[in-house]
Design a protein around this motif. Sequence first.
Motif, PDB file in Angstrom:
ATOM      1  N   ALA A 134      75.017  76.923  33.836  1.00 15.34           N
ATOM      2  CA  ALA A 134      75.644  75.600  33.913  1.00 15.34           C
ATOM      3  C   ALA A 134      76.556  75.489  35.128  1.00 15.34           C
ATOM      4  CB  ALA A 134      76.432  75.329  32.637  1.00 15.34           C
ATOM      5  N   CYS A 135      77.328  76.528  35.425  1.00 19.06           N
ATOM      6  CA  CYS A 135      78.257  76.480  36.566  1.00 19.06           C
ATOM      7  C   CYS A 135      77.520  76.479  37.902  1.00 19.06           C
ATOM      8  CB  CYS A 135      79.223  77.655  36.500  1.00 19.06           C
ATOM      9  SG  CYS A 135      80.454  77.558  35.172  1.00 19.06           S
ATOM     10  N   CYS A 136      76.357  77.138  37.949  1.00 17.43           N
ATOM     11  CA  CYS A 136      75.609  77.251  39.203  1.00 17.43           C
ATOM     12  C   CYS A 136      74.473  76.237  39.309  1.00 17.43           C
ATOM     13  CB  CYS A 136      75.052  78.671  39.355  1.00 17.43           C
ATOM     14  SG  CYS A 136      76.329  79.942  39.578  1.00 17.43           S
ATOM     15  N   GLY A 137      74.323  75.361  38.318  1.00 19.40           N
ATOM     16  CA  GLY A 137      73.335  74.301  38.400  1.00 19.40           C
ATOM     17  C   GLY A 137      71.908  74.757  38.280  1.00 19.40           C
ATOM     18  N   ILE A 138      71.646  75.754  37.411  1.00 22.88           N
ATOM     19  CA  ILE A 138      70.288  76.250  37.217  1.00 22.88           C
ATOM     20  C   ILE A 138      69.960  76.248  35.724  1.00 22.88           C
ATOM     21  CG2 ILE A 138      70.301  77.615  39.333  1.00 22.88           C
ATOM     22  CD1 ILE A 138      70.854  80.099  37.590  1.00 22.88           C
ATOM     23  N   LEU A 197      67.359  83.536  33.594  1.00 19.34           N
ATOM     24  CA  LEU A 197      67.891  82.425  34.376  1.00 19.34           C
ATOM     25  C   LEU A 197      66.899  82.145  35.495  1.00 19.34           C
ATOM     26  CD1 LEU A 197      70.489  84.583  33.755  1.00 19.34           C
ATOM     27  CD2 LEU A 197      71.725  82.534  34.469  1.00 19.34           C
ATOM     28  N   ALA A 198      66.689  80.870  35.796  1.00 18.38           N
ATOM     29  CA  ALA A 198      65.720  80.475  36.822  1.00 18.38           C
ATOM     30  C   ALA A 198      66.105  79.108  37.355  1.00 18.38           C
ATOM     31  CB  ALA A 198      64.307  80.449  36.233  1.00 18.38           C
ATOM     32  N   ARG A 199      65.405  78.666  38.392  1.00 16.87           N
ATOM     33  CA  ARG A 199      65.728  77.356  38.964  1.00 16.87           C
ATOM     34  C   ARG A 199      64.963  76.218  38.290  1.00 16.87           C
ATOM     35  NH1 ARG A 199      66.043  80.853  43.132  1.00 16.87           N
ATOM     36  NH2 ARG A 199      63.880  80.599  43.788  1.00 16.87           N
ATOM     37  N   PRO A 217      70.526  71.696  34.157  1.00 16.51           N
ATOM     38  CA  PRO A 217      71.351  70.694  34.837  1.00 16.51           C
ATOM     39  C   PRO A 217      70.736  69.312  34.678  1.00 16.51           C
ATOM     40  CG  PRO A 217      70.064  71.941  36.442  1.00 16.51           C
ATOM     41  CD  PRO A 217      69.826  72.581  35.104  1.00 16.51           C
ATOM     42  N   VAL A 218      71.568  68.326  34.361  1.00 12.54           N
ATOM     43  CA  VAL A 218      71.041  66.980  34.112  1.00 12.54           C
ATOM     44  C   VAL A 218      71.730  65.906  34.947  1.00 12.54           C
ATOM     45  CG1 VAL A 218      70.271  67.504  31.768  1.00 12.54           C
ATOM     46  CG2 VAL A 218      72.595  66.637  32.127  1.00 12.54           C
ATOM     47  N   ALA A 219      72.816  66.251  35.628  1.00  8.06           N
ATOM     48  CA  ALA A 219      73.547  65.236  36.397  1.00  8.06           C
ATOM     49  C   ALA A 219      74.521  65.926  37.335  1.00  8.06           C
ATOM     50  CB  ALA A 219      74.295  64.289  35.461  1.00  8.06           C
ATOM     51  N   GLU A 220      75.137  65.134  38.213  1.00 10.19           N
ATOM     52  CA  GLU A 220      76.247  65.597  39.037  1.00 10.19           C
ATOM     53  C   GLU A 220      77.406  64.630  38.871  1.00 10.19           C
ATOM     54  OE1 GLU A 220      75.490  66.219  43.130  1.00 10.19           O
ATOM     55  OE2 GLU A 220      74.195  67.972  42.819  1.00 10.19           O
ATOM     56  N   VAL A 221      78.609  65.187  38.801  1.00 10.43           N
ATOM     57  CA  VAL A 221      79.836  64.396  38.784  1.00 10.43           C
ATOM     58  C   VAL A 221      80.762  64.990  39.825  1.00 10.43           C
ATOM     59  CG1 VAL A 221      81.864  63.716  37.456  1.00 10.43           C
ATOM     60  CG2 VAL A 221      79.620  63.739  36.352  1.00 10.43           C
ATOM     61  N   ASP A 222      81.176  64.174  40.766  1.00 11.75           N
ATOM     62  CA  ASP A 222      82.025  64.648  41.865  1.00 11.75           C
ATOM     63  C   ASP A 222      81.382  65.819  42.609  1.00 11.75           C
ATOM     64  OD1 ASP A 222      83.922  62.745  41.151  1.00 11.75           O
ATOM     65  OD2 ASP A 222      85.008  64.137  39.840  1.00 11.75           O
ATOM     66  N   GLY A 223      80.061  65.772  42.741  1.00  6.38           N
ATOM     67  CA  GLY A 223      79.349  66.811  43.469  1.00  6.38           C
ATOM     68  C   GLY A 223      79.176  68.110  42.705  1.00  6.38           C
ATOM     69  N   LEU A 224      79.533  68.147  41.412  1.00 11.25           N
ATOM     70  CA  LEU A 224      79.434  69.359  40.596  1.00 11.25           C
ATOM     71  C   LEU A 224      78.419  69.149  39.481  1.00 11.25           C
ATOM     72  CD1 LEU A 224      83.247  70.148  40.331  1.00 11.25           C
ATOM     73  CD2 LEU A 224      81.560  71.362  41.728  1.00 11.25           C
ATOM     74  N   PRO A 225      77.732  70.229  39.080  1.00  7.66           N
ATOM     75  CA  PRO A 225      76.673  70.070  38.079  1.00  7.66           C
ATOM     76  C   PRO A 225      77.208  69.824  36.678  1.00  7.66           C
ATOM     77  CG  PRO A 225      76.986  72.388  38.608  1.00  7.66           C
ATOM     78  CD  PRO A 225      77.857  71.622  39.556  1.00  7.66           C
ATOM     79  N   VAL A 226      76.494  68.990  35.949  1.00  3.34           N
ATOM     80  CA  VAL A 226      76.695  68.812  34.501  1.00  3.34           C
ATOM     81  C   VAL A 226      75.416  69.257  33.822  1.00  3.34           C
ATOM     82  CG1 VAL A 226      77.054  67.174  32.624  1.00  3.34           C
ATOM     83  CG2 VAL A 226      78.292  66.893  34.791  1.00  3.34           C
ATOM     84  N   SER A 227      75.545  70.097  32.802  1.00  6.51           N
ATOM     85  CA  SER A 227      74.367  70.641  32.125  1.00  6.51           C
ATOM     86  C   SER A 227      74.358  70.271  30.653  1.00  6.51           C
ATOM     87  CB  SER A 227      74.325  72.166  32.273  1.00  6.51           C
ATOM     88  OG  SER A 227      74.039  72.533  33.605  1.00  6.51           O
TER      89      SER A 227
END
Length: 479
Positions: free
Chosen positions: A193-197, A225-227, A442-452
């Motif tokens: 979640a923190c790394c957007g994968i 973990l994967a992309r 990951p499903v979105a970005e808020v302020d350039g950061l990933p939301v999962s």
Amino acid sequence: MTGPDIDGVRETADRLGFDVDDDRLRQGVDDAASLGEIAADVDDDAGVTVNTPANVTPSGDHDELLATYETPRQASQVGPLAETRVAIKDNIAASGLPTTCGSKCVAAVSETDAVVTTRLLEAGAQLVGKANMDAFALGPSGEFSDYGTVQNPIAPDRVPGGSSSGSGAAVAAEAVDVALGTDTGGSVRIPAACCGIVGAKPTHGLVPRHGFVSFAPSLDTIGPLARDVETAVAGLEAIAGADARDPSTRTRSLDVPGEWRSLADDATVGLPQQFFDRSSDAVATAVRSAVEAAGLQTVPVELPLGHIERAYFLIGATEFVWFFDQTGIVRGQGPEYTATVHSFIDGARSADLGGHVAGRLLGSGALDAETDGEAYRAARQEATAFTERTEVALEDVSALVMPTIRTLPPKRGAMNTTEDMLTLLGNTAPFNAAGTPAATVPVAEVDGLPVSAQVVSPWFKDITGLAVADRLHGASIRD
């Protein structure tokens, strides 16, 4: 429930070989008292060597890889993971490489592989090496490795998530295609979640843990973990299935239909309001919007957390103390009957593991001794009650969807208290207690950061959950 005094905590520290000062002992007394309140509410390895791992140093721009082979190991050039570069977390055995668990105190070098390592190689993977981690897997933020804090490749001022920090960063930085992490309270899902994968915690008992240094056997899992979800499915399929060396494994293989994505076509997902309420407004809104964009049919469900967050801390730390105290032997249903793990823990018992490790364990260890196991029993009852509530929540839906972590990835240096840690693992750890599979995408970005979003499915319905996760991920990519 009466907790230990400072002499009781000192006795536990001495038994475990922790060299700590009076301030740390007093903190152990306070921790034990807090945990007591919660409880009241409710194949042998050959050629093993143990040494100080001075020759193990991080490699790469983000300190994500600790030790690598001169050339990637590969057993076959065909298979579902052919041409796939893989790294494994540094608490999983790989022949010829040291296992350090992110600690400079001790290492064990084995001539044999963990079961999951063997299975990756048999599937055609190219094994690059070992990934960094929080020392002894004690940390959800990725800031507690003796080999240096792993950087988050997509947001250097934010934590990478832990304890499988190197695994998440290596995938996000494209150093590897798949990495194995271990997940005891969210340690695959949090770095993903923190790394957007993508990260997948399997059903407890689906993936064998032989050749792995435990944190808490009743909670521990190994997952990929994967992309993208498709690669995560291939990684999970390769490592899943019972093995005699881990008697806690239950099913012979993972059933992956050829058209596994179609499992999400008629899926109804439950949205547990309690998990959204404990998440920030920005994160909760983004996840709800992602579910809507994916076209999934939704229903509200009730899943009260009760005291499961606190019970998790008590269960995890107490089981680690037992594992450590018994030199890596879990009697009955343990998968760690290997000379490598035994030698590693034996070496660690004679080393000063540092204040962070001691601080995470002393309170629970002293409380367990003082109450003769009563505190642990109460925490297990709370875990059973949450498991039953989870089963009810899943009765009429294919999966549950909620935020993976409760906030945007936190800034480095902000994880100082139990309450801080709950922002990372408060939504993930309950499902280790329940044993259910849980995937994050990951499903979105808020302020350039990933939301999962986290997708929780019934026991051994891992692929159904991953199909729903893939639908969510696909909708976010289209947006």
